[in-house]
Design a protein around this motif. Structure first.
Motif, PDB file in Angstrom:
ATOM      1  N   PHE A 823      41.369  50.686  43.108  1.00  0.00           N
ATOM      2  CA  PHE A 823      40.434  49.665  43.580  1.00  0.00           C
ATOM      3  C   PHE A 823      38.998  50.186  43.519  1.00  0.00           C
ATOM      4  CE2 PHE A 823      38.086  47.455  46.926  1.00  0.00           C
ATOM      5  CZ  PHE A 823      38.312  46.129  46.565  1.00  0.00           C
ATOM      6  N   GLN A 824      38.813  51.434  43.893  1.00  0.00           N
ATOM      7  CA  GLN A 824      37.462  51.995  43.875  1.00  0.00           C
ATOM      8  C   GLN A 824      36.901  52.076  42.452  1.00  0.00           C
ATOM      9  OE1 GLN A 824      37.816  55.743  45.882  1.00  0.00           O
ATOM     10  NE2 GLN A 824      37.826  54.823  47.934  1.00  0.00           N
ATOM     11  N   VAL A 825      37.722  52.512  41.506  1.00  0.00           N
ATOM     12  CA  VAL A 825      37.225  52.617  40.132  1.00  0.00           C
ATOM     13  C   VAL A 825      37.007  51.231  39.535  1.00  0.00           C
ATOM     14  CG1 VAL A 825      39.440  52.676  38.880  1.00  0.00           C
ATOM     15  CG2 VAL A 825      37.479  53.952  38.005  1.00  0.00           C
ATOM     16  N   ALA A 826      37.804  50.250  39.948  1.00  0.00           N
ATOM     17  CA  ALA A 826      37.581  48.893  39.461  1.00  0.00           C
ATOM     18  C   ALA A 826      36.224  48.383  39.919  1.00  0.00           C
ATOM     19  CB  ALA A 826      38.701  47.974  39.942  1.00  0.00           C
ATOM     20  N   MET A 827      35.892  48.630  41.180  1.00  0.00           N
ATOM     21  CA  MET A 827      34.588  48.208  41.686  1.00  0.00           C
ATOM     22  C   MET A 827      33.450  48.962  40.976  1.00  0.00           C
ATOM     23  SD  MET A 827      34.755  45.771  43.692  1.00  0.00           S
ATOM     24  CE  MET A 827      36.174  44.828  44.188  1.00  0.00           C
ATOM     25  N   SER A 842      38.280  43.874  35.547  1.00  0.00           N
ATOM     26  CA  SER A 842      38.942  42.598  35.821  1.00  0.00           C
ATOM     27  C   SER A 842      40.454  42.744  35.764  1.00  0.00           C
ATOM     28  CB  SER A 842      38.465  41.550  34.812  1.00  0.00           C
ATOM     29  OG  SER A 842      39.152  40.338  34.989  1.00  0.00           O
ATOM     30  N   TYR A 843      40.959  43.460  34.777  1.00  0.00           N
ATOM     31  CA  TYR A 843      42.407  43.606  34.662  1.00  0.00           C
ATOM     32  C   TYR A 843      42.964  44.498  35.768  1.00  0.00           C
ATOM     33  CZ  TYR A 843      42.770  41.089  30.296  1.00  0.00           C
ATOM     34  OH  TYR A 843      42.766  40.098  29.359  1.00  0.00           O
ATOM     35  N   LEU A 844      42.202  45.511  36.146  1.00  0.00           N
ATOM     36  CA  LEU A 844      42.650  46.343  37.266  1.00  0.00           C
ATOM     37  C   LEU A 844      42.734  45.518  38.551  1.00  0.00           C
ATOM     38  CD1 LEU A 844      40.761  49.726  36.719  1.00  0.00           C
ATOM     39  CD2 LEU A 844      43.231  49.413  36.880  1.00  0.00           C
ATOM     40  N   LEU A 845      41.734  44.714  38.813  1.00  0.00           N
ATOM     41  CA  LEU A 845      41.740  43.901  40.032  1.00  0.00           C
ATOM     42  C   LEU A 845      42.847  42.854  39.988  1.00  0.00           C
ATOM     43  CD1 LEU A 845      37.904  43.421  40.581  1.00  0.00           C
ATOM     44  CD2 LEU A 845      39.464  44.809  41.957  1.00  0.00           C
ATOM     45  N   ASN A 846      43.048  42.242  38.843  1.00  0.00           N
ATOM     46  CA  ASN A 846      44.135  41.263  38.739  1.00  0.00           C
ATOM     47  C   ASN A 846      45.491  41.910  38.965  1.00  0.00           C
ATOM     48  OD1 ASN A 846      42.330  39.239  38.189  1.00  0.00           O
ATOM     49  ND2 ASN A 846      42.630  39.280  35.984  1.00  0.00           N
ATOM     50  N   PHE A 847      45.613  43.151  38.489  1.00  0.00           N
ATOM     51  CA  PHE A 847      46.864  43.877  38.724  1.00  0.00           C
ATOM     52  C   PHE A 847      47.020  44.185  40.212  1.00  0.00           C
ATOM     53  CE2 PHE A 847      48.478  48.240  39.376  1.00  0.00           C
ATOM     54  CZ  PHE A 847      49.824  48.015  39.107  1.00  0.00           C
TER      55      PHE A 847
END
Length: 1922
Positions: A823-827, A842-847
């Motif tokens: 989550f941190q790296v996605a942000m 976006s794909y990390l957050l959707n996952f």
């Protein structure tokens, strides 16, 4: 192959009211056995399917009852209820059909009772006055007449009442339609009700009125007659009402004719009445009063084209044409209808009307066929093939058989087929096969070019009529010609269908003519032999399409031909294995076997047992260089005619072998085929495993059987499971760090297919065999997650889908500790300055939103998120909760960043570009079904905030994208002096290209403040320091990308919100998330952005979002929203039209977003309706685009032209835009005459778009390809309005061209008109029956050839060709030549001569290239042309002072001479012609020289032409088979003063270049194996003595092109003849000459020269090593260095290709020789070049260098060592074999010790790891390394694999010191890599993916190196002990 489960049928149950239920209760018996009990039970059921079963029991129950009980009141009541039930059901409900079937089966005594009940119920329905119930009553009337006898008789009884109801309902519906004007959706619904009313009225008349006795209702005073007159009047009104749907008008046309037919007497005069209506000659005084009153609008008004068309349709459909009493009137009507339809075909151009017309014409041909069955001789005479009517019909066919509409093309084929049958019916009794009509058609069609698609179906129908033998008798090469067309996929289906018709017909004919099976030999010779030739040696596309389209049909027709093909191919498969561009016999064999197995002609087990193909042969096919051979070999394994065929263990092993070497395929098409084939395999495994499982269960029940010893089902299932497990292991292993995009895409796609075929489930059959979840562990999950970091989004999608499928059953996803870093790296990535990082985020957050623990582990500590606490009572989906929380978290951060960006846009662009956050929000919405959410209040609040945020962000970034030049006003680079002005410039970039752009110039400093920006501080620092106080420079690219991408993401977000969210149509709608006002505001926002933005990226994406909004509005039931697109369109058109200087519309940049805005508004309009908005807009725009005599401003015209261009390019508008093409072309041509540059520029762009729209997208480089052209007939038939316009324009142009005074007058339209006319081509099908005669154009085009503009004369020459029929070309050419002046004429106009000669040249070229046969007419025409050319030969000599016209005349001579030489035509006239041509060359400047004192116009062109004539004469006269060779040789055709050697010394490089090109061609022919010996001797005679001359030229030539050709000629010469002459010619020994060539290769700036010089040098090196005694060490070293430098990744493809070809040529001499001629070091350097090129990104380079393997395999010392005989292999297999061969060679050379040390250095690599840091670059779109195909770890693993196989005893103990140094170096690097990995952030695979991947790769290289070094040390220790 895979069967899909049928969807369950949904049946709505019927419900009876309380009163009816009570009646049934009262009659039901206690036992529940009587009819009332059955109906009561049925009525109480809630399942429609169960009710069907109950209803089916009614009739059997009645039949069992006592007949006396049928009179019981209970039965009567039940029958009444059945009637109520039947009428209450919907017409589409299956219950209605079942109930109708039961009613039809009632016992005869009950029918009358049931009818009475029906009459009562139906009469009540017919009394309804509720408009909403009319449709239901109409449906019931239709059901009664269609489905039930009782219902039909009931309607018969209620005939009058039914007619009254229909009249009343139709009138009321029509009135309601008028009242709802503007409400398109409601109107359309009512129009469908009206359509049903018309259909029911027709049905009532057709099915009921014949049962009425004595026709009493036909009395004029009867009420029924009055009702029918009223209905007829209504139908007539509907017919002429253009506002109704076309289907309503069409049906009204049918109804009008039907009612007239029913009511009009006497019936014999009915055809005359209809004929007079169609011809407009109806006299009302002769007609009955009732007819005039009812059809007044048809009698008095001029009928529109559409009304005429619908009346023709009605007459054809409603009148009887099969009646034996066809009289003269009916025959005349048939011909009149044909004439009316053919007349309409020239006027009706709308796509819908054109399709209707073609369908009605096809109906006419069917009616004509019916009429001919009982017609008179007069009709047969009027309809035979030579009649005017049929000729005009054929004209229609020829003009429309390539129409853009599929429906028109399809009907055109049917029309042609029917016309042939009509002619056959007319000439019945005569010998049809010899009929002149058919022979003429065949001759014309065969003369037509094969690129005309209509030719194929027409020929096919002719084959069916006259037989293939008559067509083959005309030309036996037709099958080969058709197969030759199949290299184009667009023609392949047509060609294969024609071929199928032909060979099926040929088989029938031969089988009937010859006894036994002898016919098959002739059949094979005609149809199979050309096929095998193409499959083996044809071009790749042709072979592919022949295999896909032709081969299956051939095998279906003759399965026995398979053995014949396999036998031929098998014998040559070993010798002809193909190459990277040809399949060879092996590829052809694979294709035949694959097709045969896929279509059930062969089974794999039969192939293996019978020895049709070996395992080794299939393996070679699986790794073949040719893509299609590999695909066919895989298809042979995967495809089967039976989906349950068991996969053998051999097939599994071969597929595993294929997967290892074929995942990394660059071609998307090949990857798609691989995945498709393997999907079929997985389905076969799944379905066959179920079959095997059932067989095992049966076997267990029945006990052991005898065959169980042979085959064990359990073993097969275990093999399946092991195979799938192994396959998953290979695929997961392919996702290693640094794997290429093709590898990852293929592997992930296959894993997804496995998961789809064997779904994750708790239980089920699939679990018994295999589940992919069982193969997934923690490392593999991490591997899938790492795929999110790929720069290719399709890889992210595949990995995301696979993880989504797996996450419910894997414990990894429930661990909160693993979610926090993600989550941190996605942000972090969502604010990256690199655009592709936000996609990863976006794909990390959707996952993460799919993980239940996300909110607790990642979002619980944020204070603002604590306000969101869902109610404990609600059962919200965790995904919904997580998505809402993530969006809210992103929004909170984004709002803070917008506030900072409002203060400093520069800081935002550098540190936190906001588009990433918006992209993540948009992506989150994709994961949620927003029409089914539970947290409605929270979502409403969120949507409102998102919309408000979008507006705020847009206000911040819009000043940049709305500036007049967003790309140009921002300082580029990071120079502080210019960048310091950036804040000031951001204030000054107000738009200045609005409507006052053309009227008032403004200075940059006269600008006002930005509308949406407040006063900002001018002293914003350009250096922005982040939290770590690091300096970050702001580039212009960063600012621009930040702004336009933010606008893009806002547009996509708003469009997605409107598209996905439920709309609040009314205040009472509780589940709506977006309000009407919000939608309107969004629409206004899009309008503002599209009309104000100047940056193309911004308004293009705003268009994408706006389209989504307009699609929602077009389907919306809210009237205010539904009308918005029309209002917006009218407003913007009015603003464009007004030309108000205060308007902010962009008048430059092709009108910026204005065309996109209008395009979106029009694209949302339903395509099947009236397209009123499109018609209104096009009418207005064409009016604005057309020139006006007194225009107030040119700005509206510019806007209109730009908008029209966008609309004509838009494919969404389909064929609805075609009717406006002619007007658009007119506006473009007239606009080109404007004095304003902006108008001319926009007109040019519109003209270019229209050319593409009319003639299609250009697919090739040939400007004159006939694929992008059409016949003159077709062009002017489709656009008839262009005929008079272009003719008048051309006349005006021609009048200005040919000026008697010689004054230069240029007409602006000349170029455009000639360009269009040049796109047309002549067709033998163009007749003289068309009103659009092409002859008037000819005289004007001839005059345009006199233009003083050279380019215009060229275009006029091309444009003349389509207007001259092929048989008229000789006469036209002769007349043109005759008009040329004689040498003694006092006035010679060279422009006119040049234009005429160009027209002669193009006519002659078209004539000689056409599909003709060398008959007597052709030869006579050619002879006449030659005679005329001889008469004007002075134009090619010095007597003509103009070199331009002299050159053109020479071009005509060259064209004719080349044709005569190739065709080998004999005759004394030709000898005389050649004798005269021969005299031109010695007297020309080519032989006598040219004075250089003055520059002569056209001199280079003239020299080229005379040189071409010289070369052409040499080629023709030196051919031994030439008829007059001896005679011409005696006459000394080539003078001694003019020879090849003489021309090579010409001062003009154009001459030298042509002669050198011819010399190279001759040298290649001499080396060709196909050259005949006699011809080779002649060429050698021509080339003798050229070595010395070319050597002298080589050192003196300055022109790069000529120098390159000199080197190429030397390269093709024999070094044995060249090198001995260098000493005397150049004073160089062979070594010096080699040194000179190498210096050329090293120092030249030309890639072509470098390439050919390297090839030549390599040839010299090989010769010197073999034949020269002295050593040339330094030259050899330089040669190796040049090869190495050419192999670098940064080099051009041509240089790498030259190096690859060189390496292949030297393989047997240096790379695989048993002697190390270059020494070990240089030899291994060359092998390293091979390895490097095998990993080149360019496929052509890889395929070429893979030839090294083929060369090596042919060496005896290598071939006996290989396990399998692979020859032509792909790059991946070649790399593996390269390491294998290299390790074998090291042992043969006895250089194992030194060689292994060098190979270990390769393995370790020489990367400087200290530079592998986490420094970010400033290139926003840099995706890392440039080579997207090479995989470092693949090379590392294959090399280490083969190094491990080298016996340890071969390592020399004396080299241990060097190995120890390598070990030390590897250990040091291992420590460094470990340290760098520790210093990386928590999730480096996402935040620093490039650096992390490099370190992981290096770590594996080091580990592999240390492992091998350890084994070598252990081996040496063992050797010492021994």
């Amino acid at each position: 192959m895979v069967l899909k489960k049928k969807k369950g049928i949904q049946v709505d149950a019927f419900v009876l009211d309380h009163q009816q239920l009570e009646r049934l209760h009262s009659f039901a018996d206690a036992e529940g056995q009587n009819l009332a009990s059955l109906l009561l039970h049925c009525a109480l059921l809630t399942d429609g399917i169960q009710q069907i079963h109950s209803i089916k029991q009614i009739v059997p129950l009645l039949e069992k009852m006592d007949k006396r009980s049928w009179c019981d009141p209970m039965v009567k009541s039940c029958l009444e209820i059945l009637g109520v039930m039947f009428l209450s059901l919907d017409i589409k409900n299956p219950l209605k059909r079942v109930l109708a079937s039961s009613l039809n089966s009632l016992p005869e005594p009950l029918v009358a009772e049931a009818r009475q009940s029906f009459v009562l119920c139906l009469s009540e329905e017919l009394k309804t006055a509720d408009l909403s119930q009319y449709r239901k009553t109409m449906d019931n009337l239709a059901s009664c007449m269609e489905n039930t006898n009782i219902g039909k008789s009931s309607v018969n009884i209620l005939f009058k009442e039914a007619l009254q109801f229909l009249q009343k309902s139709i009138l009321e519906i029509e009135e309601e339609i008028r009242n709802l004007s503007g409400n398109r959706i409601a109107q359309t619904r009512l129009m469908h009700d009206l359509l049903m009313g018309i259909k029911v009225s027709m049905m009532l008349i057709q099915k009921v009125q014949e049962n009425i006795q004595e026709n009493l209702w036909k009395k004029l005073d009867s009420s029924i007659w009055q009702i029918m007159c009223g209905l007829l009047n209504s139908f007539t009104c509907f017919l002429i009402n253009e506002d109704l749907l076309q289907t309503v008008q069409t049906t009204a046309g049918l109804a009008v004719v039907l009612f007239i037919k029913t009511m009009f007497e006497p019936g014999e005069k009915l055809p005359c009445l209809i004929s007079d209506l169609l011809c407009g000659s109806l006299k009302c005084s002769d007609m009955p009063d009732w007819f005039v009153e009812s059809c007044r609008s048809l009698c008095t008004a001029d009928l529109s084209d559409s009304v005429l068309l619908f009346l023709c349709h009605g007459a054809l459909a409603m009148l009887e044409w099969k009646n034996d009493s066809m009289d003269w009137n009916a025959e005349k009507l048939l011909l009149d209808i044909a004439l009316a339809l053919l007349t309409l075909s020239t006027r009706l151009k709308e796509s819908v009307m054109a399709a209707s017309l073609s369908r009605i014409l096809a109906m006419w041909t069917n009616s004509a066929l019916d009429a001919l069955q009982s017609s008179s001789e007069n009709l047969k005479f009027s309809l035979n093939g030579n009649s005017e009517t049929i000729r005009k019909m054929l004209d229609y066919v020829y003009a429309h058989w390539e129409h853009p509409l599929d429906a028109v093309r399809h009907q055109t084929k049917q029309i042609f087929k029917n016309l042939l049958q009509i002619h056959q019916a007319c000439v019945q009794g005569s010998v049809v096969k010899l009929d002149p009509f058919f022979s003429g058609l065949i001759d014309s069609l065969l003369s037509l070019e094969w690129h005309v698609k209509g030719k194929y179906s027409s020929l096919g129908y002719l084959v069916e009529c006259v037989g293939i033998e008559n067509i083959l008798a005309m030309d036996r090469t037709i099958p080969v010609q058709i197969l030759g067309v199949m290299n184009d996929q667009s023609f392949a289906p047509y060609a294969s269908d024609l071929l199928e018709t032909m060979f099926v017909n040929h088989k029938k004919h031969l089988a009937s003519m010859l006894e036994g099976n002898t016919w098959i030999y002739n059949w094979h010779e005609t149809w199979v032999s050309p096929l095998l030739l193409i499959l083996c040696d044809g071009n790749p596309e042709q072979a592919t399409y022949v295999t896909d389209y032709y081969l299956p049909k051939l095998l279906k027709c003759s399965p026995e031909s398979l053995n014949h093909m396999i036998k031929i191919l098998h014998t040559s498969a070993e010798s002809n294995v193909g190459s990277f561009n040809t399949r060879g016999a092996l590829g052809a064999l694979m294709a035949c076997l694959r097709t045969a197995r896929a279509h059930g002609h062969l089974q794999f087990i039969d192939m293996m047992q019978s020895g049709l193909v070996s395992i080794g042969c299939i393996k070679q096919g699986l790794v073949h260089q040719h893509d299609q051979v590999r695909t066919d070999a895989l298809g042979l394994l995967c495809e089967s005619h039976r989906s349950t065929e068991i996969i053998s263990i051999e097939e599994m092993q071969l597929i595993q072998f294929f997967i290892r070497y074929n995942l990394n395929s660059q071609s998307p098409a090949v990857r798609q085929q691989i995945c498709s084939l393997l999907k079929k395999l997985f389905c076969r495994i799944h379905e066959s495993s179920q079959t095997v499982h059932k067989m095992q269960q049966m076997k267990s029940k029945q006990g052991l059987m005898k065959h169980s010893v042979i085959w064990n089902p359990l073993m097969t299932l275990q093999q399946y499971k092991d195979f799938m497990s192994s396959l998953c292991g290979i695929l997961f292993g392919a996702l290693f760090p640094g794997s290429s995009h093709p590898t990852r895409f293929t592997a992930l796609t296959l894993l997804g297919l496995i998961a789809e075929t064997f779904p994750v489930s708790e239980a089920g059959q699939s679990q018994e065999l295999f589940q992919i979840a069982q193969e997934v562990n923690l490392p593999r999950i991490q591997t899938l997650l790492h795929c999110f970091a790929s720069t290719f989004e399709e890889v992210k999608i595949l990995a995301f889908d696979l993880l989504t499928n797996l996450h419910p059953v894997l414990p990894y996803f429930q661990d909160p500790e693993k979610l926090q870093p993600l989550f941190q790296v996605a942000m972090q990535l969502s604010t990256s300055a690199k655009p592709y990082d936000c996609v990863t985020a976006s794909y990390l957050l959707n996952f993460l939103t799919h993980q239940k623990g996300l909110r607790k582990s990642c979002l619980s500590n944020h204070p603002l998120l604590d306000t969101f606490q869902p109610d404990e009572g609600t059962s919200a989906d965790p995904v919904e909760e997580n998505t809402l929380a993530v969006i809210k978290y992103l929004l909170i951060n984004l709002e803070e960043e917008i506030l900072q960006a409002d203060k400093s846009l520069l800081q935002a662009a550098a540190s936190f570009p906001m588009y990433g956050r918006v992209h993540c929000i948009t992506g989150a919405f994709h994961q949620l079904p927003l029409n089914n959410v539970t947290l409605i209040p929270e979502w409403k609040e969120m949507v409102a905030k998102l919309i408000l945020m979008s507006y705020k962000l847009s206000a911040v970034v819009s000043p940049v994208v709305q500036s007049s030049s967003p790309e140009g006003l921002i300082p580029m680079d990071t120079d502080l002096d210019t960048a310091g002005r950036l804040p000031l410039i951001l204030r000054e970039i107000q738009p200045r290209d609005t409507n006052d752009y053309f009227t008032e110039a403004k200075l940059l400093k006269e600008c006002c403040r930005l509308d949406c920006a407040s006063e900002r501080d001018e002293n914003i620092s350009i250096e922005i320091r982040d939290e770590e106080r690091q300096t970050c420079d702001v580039t212009a690219q960063m600012v621009l990308v930040c702004c336009w991408r933010s606008m893009k993401e806002i547009s996509l977000l708003l469009g997605k919100l409107c598209q996905l969210l439920p709309l609040q149509a009314s205040p009472s709608c509780p589940d709506a998330l977006i309000t009407v006002e919000q939608v309107k505001d969004i629409g206004e926002y899009f309008k503002h952005q599209l009309l104000k933005s100047r940056h193309r990226g911004a308004f293009e994406l705003a268009y994408a979002g706006f389209v989504k909004l307009t699609e929602v509005l077009s389907r919306c039931n809210n009237e205010s929203l539904h009308r918005l697109p029309q209002q917006w369109l009218c407003n913007v058109l009015e603003e464009i039209k007004s030309s108000n200087p205060s308007s902010k519309l962009c008048a430059t940049r092709r009108s910026a977003g204005i065309p996109f805005y209008i395009q979106a508004l029009l694209a949302s309009e339903p395509k099947k309706g009236k397209t009123g908005l499109l018609k209104m807009a096009m009418k207005e725009l064409i009016s604005l685009a057309s020139p006006s005599s007194t225009p107030p401003s040119t700005v509206p015209q510019v806007h209109a032209l730009n908008i029209l261009r966008a609309l004509f390019k838009d494919t969404h508008l389909g064929e609805n835009i075609i009717p406006f093409v002619a007007d658009g072309m007119r506006a473009a041509i007239l606009g080109f005459t404007s004095s304003v540059w902006a108008v001319r520029n926009s007109s040019t762009l519109l003209f270019s778009t229209l050319i593409t729209r009319i003639f299609g997208v250009k697919r090739g480089k040939d400007e004159n390809s006939k694929k992008n052209r059409m016949t003159g007939r077709e062009f002017f038939t489709r656009f008839p309005n262009l005929y008079p316009f272009m003719l008048s324009q051309l006349e005006a142009v021609a009048s200005t061209v040919d000026s008697g005074t010689g004054e230069l007058k240029l007409h602006p339209s000349l170029f455009l008109l000639l360009l269009i006319l040049g796109k047309l081509y002549p067709s033998p099908m163009d007749g003289t029956y068309s009103a659009l005669n092409m002859a008037p154009f000819t005289q004007f085009i001839l005059r345009c050839g006199y233009s003083p503009v050279y380019r215009s004369r060229e275009l006029a020459g091309r444009a003349l060709v389509p207007f001259i029929m092929l048989n008229q070309v000789p006469q036209t050419v002769s007349s043109l030549l005759a008009e040329l002046p004689d040498c003694n004429d006092p006035i010679v106009r060279q422009n006119a001569i040049h234009g005429t000669l160009l027209q002669v040249f193009h006519l002659l070229q078209s004539y000689l290239e056409s599909e003709h046969r060398a008959n007597s007419d052709f030869l006579q025409g050619l002879s006449n042309i030659i005679t005329c050319i001889e008469a004007k030969l002075w134009l090619a000599k010095r007597q003509n002072p103009c070199l331009v016209t002299r050159s053109t005349y020479l071009d005509v001579l060259v064209l004719l001479n080349n044709y005569l030489g190739k065709s080998k035509i004999k005759g004394t006239e030709l000898l005389r012609f050649w004798e005269k041509i021969v005299t031109i060359i010695p007297d020309s400047e080519l032989a006598t020289g040219i004075n250089h004192s003055s520059a002569l116009p056209g001199l280079p062109k003239y020299l080229q032409s005379i040189t071409k004539l010289f070369i052409s004469m040499l080629a023709v006269t030196s051919y031994p088979g030439f008829t007059n060779y001896g005679l011409l040789a005696k006459q000394k055709t080539v003078e001694p003063c003019l020879s090849v050697a003489h021309l090579l010394h010409s001062d003009f490089y154009e001459v030298r270049l042509l002669v050198l090109e011819a010399t190279v061609l001759w040298l290649k022919k001499v080396q060709s194996k196909s050259m005949k010996e006699e011809q080779r001797k002649v060429l050698l005679c021509l080339l003798s003595g050229l070595e010395e001359i070319i050597l002298r030229i080589a050192v003196k030539e300055k022109n790069p092109e000529c120098f390159c050709k000199v080197l190429e000629a030397l390269h093709h010469m024999d070094p044995q003849n060249v090198l001995p002459k260098t000493e005397d010619t150049l004073k160089m020994n062979p070594r010096d000459f080699l040194h000179w060539v190498l210096n050329v290769a090293d120092a030249s700036n030309s890639i072509d020269i470098q390439s050919i010089s390297l090839k030549f040098a390599s040839k010299l090196v090989i010769y010197l090593v073999q034949n020269w005694q002295e050593e040339a060490r330094s030259e050899m070293k330089q040669w190796v260095e040049i090869i190495t430098s050419f192999c670098g990744d940064e080099q051009q493809t041509d240089l790498k290709l030259a190096a690859a070809e060189t390496l292949v040529s030297i393989t047997p001499f240096f790379l695989t020789s048993q002697k190390l001629l270059l020494g070990l070091s240089d030899t291994l350097v060359l092998w390293k070049c091979v390895i490097q090129l095998l990993q080149s990104e360019e496929r052509i380079v890889r395929d070429t260098v893979a030839g090294v393997i083929r060369q090596a395999q042919s060496q005896e010392n290598i071939s006996r060592k290989t396990e399998l005989d692979f020859h032509v292999v792909n790059a991946t297999m070649a790399l593996d074999l390269t390491f294998f061969i290299l390790c074998e060679l090291l042992q043969q050379w006895e250089q194992t010790s030194a060689g292994v040390s060098i190979l270990l250095e390769w393995l370790l690599g020489k990367e400087d790891l200290e530079t592998t840091t986490s420094v970010e670059n400033d290139y926003l779109f840099d995706k890392g390394q440039a080579n997207f195909w090479a995989e470092k770890l693949t090379k590392v693993r294959q090399l280490s694999k083969h190094l491990l196989l080298i016996p340890v005893t071969h390592i020399n103990p004396r080299d241990q010191e060097k190995l120890h140094q390598l070990a030390t170096l590897a250990s040091d690097q291992a420590k460094l890599v470990t340290q760098l990995l520790k210093e990386m952030p928590p999730t480096p695979e996402f935040s620093q993916s490039v650096e992390f991947t490099e370190l992981i790769i290096q770590n594996e290289r080091i580990s592999a190196c240390l492992n091998i070094l350890g084994l070598l040390e252990a081996g040496n220790d063992s050797c010492r002990k021994l």
